[in-house]
Design a protein around this motif. Sequence first.
Motif, short mmCIF file in Angstrom:
data_model
loop_
_atom_site.label_atom_id
_atom_site.label_comp_id
_atom_site.label_asym_id
_atom_site.label_seq_id
_atom_site.Cartn_x
_atom_site.Cartn_y
_atom_site.Cartn_z
N LEU A 140 12.04 35.38 -13.75
CA LEU A 140 12.83 35.13 -14.95
C LEU A 140 12.75 33.66 -15.35
O LEU A 140 12.88 33.31 -16.52
CB LEU A 140 14.29 35.52 -14.68
CG LEU A 140 15.10 36.06 -15.83
CD1 LEU A 140 14.49 37.33 -16.35
CD2 LEU A 140 16.53 36.31 -15.39
N ARG A 146 5.56 35.70 -13.70
CA ARG A 146 5.58 36.83 -14.62
C ARG A 146 4.35 37.71 -14.44
O ARG A 146 4.44 38.93 -14.48
CB ARG A 146 5.60 36.34 -16.08
CG ARG A 146 6.86 35.64 -16.48
CD ARG A 146 8.02 36.62 -16.58
NE ARG A 146 9.21 35.89 -16.97
CZ ARG A 146 9.67 35.84 -18.22
NH1 ARG A 146 9.06 36.53 -19.16
NH2 ARG A 146 10.74 35.13 -18.52
N THR A 149 4.96 40.24 -11.72
CA THR A 149 5.86 41.35 -12.07
C THR A 149 5.22 42.26 -13.12
O THR A 149 5.33 43.48 -13.03
CB THR A 149 7.20 40.82 -12.61
OG1 THR A 149 6.97 40.01 -13.75
CG2 THR A 149 7.92 40.00 -11.55
N GLU A 150 4.55 41.65 -14.08
CA GLU A 150 3.91 42.45 -15.12
C GLU A 150 2.88 43.39 -14.51
O GLU A 150 2.81 44.57 -14.84
CB GLU A 150 3.21 41.53 -16.13
CG GLU A 150 4.13 40.63 -16.91
CD GLU A 150 4.53 41.27 -18.23
OE1 GLU A 150 3.92 42.29 -18.62
OE2 GLU A 150 5.46 40.74 -18.88
N MET A 153 4.60 46.20 -12.72
CA MET A 153 5.14 47.20 -13.66
C MET A 153 4.03 48.03 -14.26
O MET A 153 4.17 49.25 -14.40
CB MET A 153 5.89 46.48 -14.78
CG MET A 153 7.25 45.96 -14.40
SD MET A 153 8.20 45.65 -15.91
CE MET A 153 9.25 44.33 -15.40
N ARG A 157 3.78 52.04 -13.81
CA ARG A 157 3.74 52.83 -15.04
C ARG A 157 2.49 53.71 -15.06
O ARG A 157 2.55 54.91 -15.41
CB ARG A 157 3.76 51.87 -16.25
CG ARG A 157 4.23 52.45 -17.53
CD ARG A 157 5.73 52.28 -17.79
NE ARG A 157 6.22 50.95 -17.54
CZ ARG A 157 6.14 49.94 -18.41
NH1 ARG A 157 5.56 50.12 -19.57
NH2 ARG A 157 6.65 48.78 -18.12
N ARG A 170 8.03 55.39 -18.71
CA ARG A 170 8.92 54.24 -18.83
C ARG A 170 10.33 54.59 -18.35
O ARG A 170 10.95 53.86 -17.60
CB ARG A 170 9.01 53.82 -20.29
CG ARG A 170 8.58 52.42 -20.58
CD ARG A 170 8.88 52.10 -22.02
NE ARG A 170 7.68 51.85 -22.80
CZ ARG A 170 7.10 50.65 -22.87
NH1 ARG A 170 7.58 49.66 -22.16
NH2 ARG A 170 6.05 50.46 -23.63
N GLU A 177 14.31 52.36 -10.80
CA GLU A 177 14.78 51.00 -10.58
C GLU A 177 16.31 50.93 -10.52
O GLU A 177 16.89 50.36 -9.61
CB GLU A 177 14.27 50.11 -11.72
CG GLU A 177 14.30 48.64 -11.41
CD GLU A 177 12.94 48.19 -10.91
OE1 GLU A 177 12.88 47.75 -9.76
OE2 GLU A 177 11.95 48.28 -11.67
N HIS B 182 13.84 45.80 -17.19
CA HIS B 182 12.44 45.74 -17.59
C HIS B 182 12.28 44.99 -18.91
O HIS B 182 11.33 44.25 -19.10
CB HIS B 182 11.88 47.16 -17.71
CG HIS B 182 11.60 47.79 -16.38
ND1 HIS B 182 10.99 49.00 -16.22
CD2 HIS B 182 11.87 47.35 -15.12
CE1 HIS B 182 10.88 49.30 -14.93
NE2 HIS B 182 11.42 48.32 -14.25
N VAL B 184 14.20 42.60 -20.05
CA VAL B 184 14.42 41.17 -19.83
C VAL B 184 13.21 40.54 -19.16
O VAL B 184 12.82 39.41 -19.46
CB VAL B 184 15.68 40.95 -18.97
CG1 VAL B 184 15.75 39.53 -18.46
CG2 VAL B 184 16.93 41.28 -19.77
N ALA B 186 9.94 41.78 -19.06
CA ALA B 186 8.64 41.96 -19.68
C ALA B 186 8.38 40.90 -20.73
O ALA B 186 9.25 40.57 -21.53
CB ALA B 186 8.54 43.36 -20.29
N THR B 187 7.18 40.36 -20.71
CA THR B 187 6.80 39.42 -21.77
C THR B 187 6.33 40.20 -23.00
O THR B 187 6.66 39.87 -24.12
CB THR B 187 5.67 38.50 -21.29
OG1 THR B 187 4.53 39.30 -20.99
CG2 THR B 187 6.10 37.75 -20.05
N THR B 188 5.56 41.26 -22.74
CA THR B 188 5.17 42.12 -23.85
C THR B 188 6.40 42.94 -24.26
O THR B 188 7.28 43.20 -23.46
CB THR B 188 4.05 43.09 -23.43
OG1 THR B 188 4.60 44.01 -22.48
CG2 THR B 188 2.92 42.32 -22.76
N SER B 189 6.41 43.31 -25.52
CA SER B 189 7.58 44.02 -26.01
C SER B 189 7.75 45.33 -25.25
O SER B 189 6.79 46.04 -24.98
CB SER B 189 7.41 44.31 -27.50
OG SER B 189 6.38 45.26 -27.67
N GLY B 190 8.99 45.63 -24.89
CA GLY B 190 9.26 46.81 -24.08
C GLY B 190 9.32 48.07 -24.91
O GLY B 190 8.64 48.21 -25.92
N ALA B 191 10.15 48.98 -24.46
CA ALA B 191 10.29 50.25 -25.15
C ALA B 191 10.90 50.04 -26.54
O ALA B 191 11.68 49.11 -26.75
CB ALA B 191 11.18 51.20 -24.34
#
Lengths: 214, 214
Positions: A140, A146, A149-150, A153, A157, A170, A177, B182, B184, B186-191
Amino acid sequence: MTRPAGPLPAASPPVAARPAVPAPARSARRHDPERKSRIVDVTVEIIAEHGLAGTTHRRIAAAADVPLGSLTYHFDGLNDLLAQAFRRHADRMSRSYAAAFAQVRTRAEFIEAVTDLIHSDADADSHDWAVAYELYLAALRDPALREVTESWMRTSRAVLERFTDPTTARGVDALIEGLVMHKVLATTSGATRRETHALIDRLVPPAPPLGAHP
Amino acid sequence: MTRPAGPLPAASPPVAARPAVPAPARSARRHDPERKSRIVDVTVEIIAEHGLAGTTHRRIAAAADVPLGSLTYHFDGLNDLLAQAFRRHADRMSRSYAAAFAQVRTRAEFIEAVTDLIHSDADADSHDWAVAYELYLAALRDPALREVTESWMRTSRAVLERFTDPTTARGVDALIEGLVMHKVLATTSGATRRETHALIDRLVPPAPPLGAHP
DNA sequence: CCGTCATGTGTACGAGCGTACATACTATGT
DNA sequence: ACATAGTATGTACGCTCGTACACATGACGG
């Protein structure tokens, strides 16, 4: 100076207190090729036990049974070591995540596998998840983490998407989680297996895309 | 040794270096009854900005514009202060959680409210959630904080149970937690909002218990 | 057998931390 | 108006931390 010149305060007299053999138990470990990797492993354990804040060079060195200087020798500072430890942990967790779904074929098996994942042995996993949460929190604030974590994820996914559509993947990922987090945190016993199973079952749409992977 | 025996290296001579006037603009703030409360608030902000590890007496004192000694005077050490800060944050979050569902009457409104909760302004909330995650992690190792997290979980669960059965409440709570986490991280836009809405809709069973509270 | 050099280690340093405590200040009772 | 007690503050201490770096150490070519 004839003496070794070291200002060591409580050094033993030149007479060998230990046997006259050069150094049987002291620094006899040269050429230890797995050392660097072992340090990374130990670091993960220290994070799990003491938290990121309690993870220091000295504690790692003691636990890995290496001299303090060895850490700055092999790694570019503590942040570098921590990053490598987190990456290794994430890799292991990803593999374990994937392994949990390796044998899954039907929708029912999928739901069963997710339930198992959430309700696996409490103690063994709470350590692992603790590290994961430390990573989340560190990421964070540190953009360099990042990426870790990315990637994690993305992997989880992708695993789920072998069995369901992206949106559901998702959702299932997030539900895992959240349920695990609550389970790890709660002192009172959390949701039962049956409850968890029912929730996953509701979240995953009926049947269509079974073995049909695009 | 005749000297004071103190190894103080650079003590100033007894001659006053500053002007002889007592202290015109220095410590002019006595009787500040809201000070203690303000310190707790500031502490929450510091945790949000710098993380638990970066939360120090000195930083809090500087941000709250109080002398360093004021912290040990009003609180029994840093842990006490942190615990009070976490408790206040949890209280605020609980109230905000409850407020989000205050106007909800129908199942559709319920699902809409949950979706809103997850997709509220990213920046404003990521600070708040960061504090929450710090609390989670700290509670994992400090049993005294468990009480705070437990109470928080109990409250949110109770809010949700006004609209659905306990199992579903558990699931929705966990799903919120996971999706927000997720988002918070994620750098890419989430859902998207639409996806989230669909997931909640699936998780919450059809209609029966609407305004029917036991 | 011995210089030479990359590899590895012990130790010290400066910085920042939580906390204690002697001191300074102000509000109150008389 | 003053003594007094409670409240508040600045400063210093002991400690641990990350990191740097001067030195051992052992492998190896000659």
